[in-house]
Design a protein around this motif. Sequence first.
Motif, short mmCIF file in Angstrom:
data_model
loop_
_atom_site.label_atom_id
_atom_site.label_comp_id
_atom_site.label_asym_id
_atom_site.label_seq_id
_atom_site.Cartn_x
_atom_site.Cartn_y
_atom_site.Cartn_z
N ALA A 1 47.51 23.27 50.73
CA ALA A 1 48.18 24.46 50.20
C ALA A 1 47.11 25.46 49.75
CB ALA A 1 49.08 24.09 49.03
N ASP A 2 47.35 26.73 50.03
CA ASP A 2 46.46 27.81 49.61
C ASP A 2 46.82 28.21 48.18
OD1 ASP A 2 45.01 28.17 52.08
OD2 ASP A 2 46.86 29.03 52.89
N CYS A 3 45.86 28.05 47.26
CA CYS A 3 46.13 28.31 45.85
C CYS A 3 45.25 29.44 45.33
CB CYS A 3 45.90 27.06 45.03
SG CYS A 3 46.97 25.68 45.49
N SER A 4 45.85 30.27 44.50
CA SER A 4 45.16 31.38 43.86
C SER A 4 45.28 31.21 42.35
CB SER A 4 45.80 32.70 44.31
OG SER A 4 45.24 33.78 43.62
N LEU A 5 44.15 31.23 41.65
CA LEU A 5 44.11 31.07 40.20
C LEU A 5 43.64 32.40 39.61
CD1 LEU A 5 43.09 28.32 41.73
CD2 LEU A 5 42.85 27.53 39.40
N THR A 6 44.39 32.94 38.64
CA THR A 6 44.10 34.27 38.12
C THR A 6 44.21 34.33 36.60
OG1 THR A 6 45.08 35.23 40.13
CG2 THR A 6 44.76 36.71 38.28
N ASN A 7 43.24 35.00 35.98
CA ASN A 7 43.33 35.40 34.57
C ASN A 7 42.69 36.77 34.45
OD1 ASN A 7 40.51 35.05 34.37
ND2 ASN A 7 40.66 33.09 33.32
N ASP A 8 42.50 37.26 33.24
CA ASP A 8 41.94 38.61 33.06
C ASP A 8 40.46 38.70 33.43
OD1 ASP A 8 41.38 37.02 30.79
OD2 ASP A 8 41.02 38.80 29.57
N LYS A 9 39.81 37.57 33.72
CA LYS A 9 38.39 37.57 34.10
C LYS A 9 38.18 37.54 35.61
CE LYS A 9 36.98 37.11 29.77
NZ LYS A 9 36.30 38.14 29.04
N GLY A 10 39.26 37.27 36.39
CA GLY A 10 39.09 37.25 37.84
C GLY A 10 40.15 36.44 38.55
N THR A 11 39.93 36.30 39.87
CA THR A 11 40.81 35.51 40.74
C THR A 11 39.95 34.58 41.57
OG1 THR A 11 42.46 37.27 40.84
CG2 THR A 11 42.53 35.63 42.58
N TRP A 12 40.38 33.33 41.70
CA TRP A 12 39.67 32.32 42.47
C TRP A 12 40.64 31.72 43.48
CZ3 TRP A 12 39.75 33.23 37.38
CH2 TRP A 12 38.56 33.67 36.80
#
Length: 155
Positions: A44-55
């Motif tokens: 699965a393609d996962c995107s992790l995001t917070n106010d410091k960036g996206t991974w």
Amino acid sequence: MNRFSLLQAVAVLVLVSGCSTITQSENQRVSVTTSHEGKAIEGADCSLTNDKGTWVTKAPSQIDVRKSGENLSVVCKKEGFVDGLLTAISRAAGSMWGNIIFGGGIGAIIDHSKGTGYDYPNTLPVEMGKSNTVDKAQEKQVVQQAANCQPGQSC
């Protein structure tokens, strides 16, 4: 107060403040897994995001994210499945409380802005087709329960 005492006081303040900045990293390695109805889903393609960036990563994997006082949002996509959504709650690390108590708050301000005073749960189990939340406080409870479990008990 003589000049030497003043210098000592300033040195102590500098050493005590920013404790998390010294003892912890701005990044945290988290483990991302995906499942559907209790079965592991790979790729699965996962995107992790917070106010410091996206991974971006493919599950299952481990990935370094930048820590923040803001929650971490995880979205996983895979053809044939409804997207899985997860919110990882950001919690203040113990060193952040030490800064507030012993550093007069200066270190806490530094650690808050850098993100070093916060932690996310170490494992991020995304369930496809659902929206869930994981919390570091709950993760600690599970670890404590497992440590207290006696052989032969169902814990």
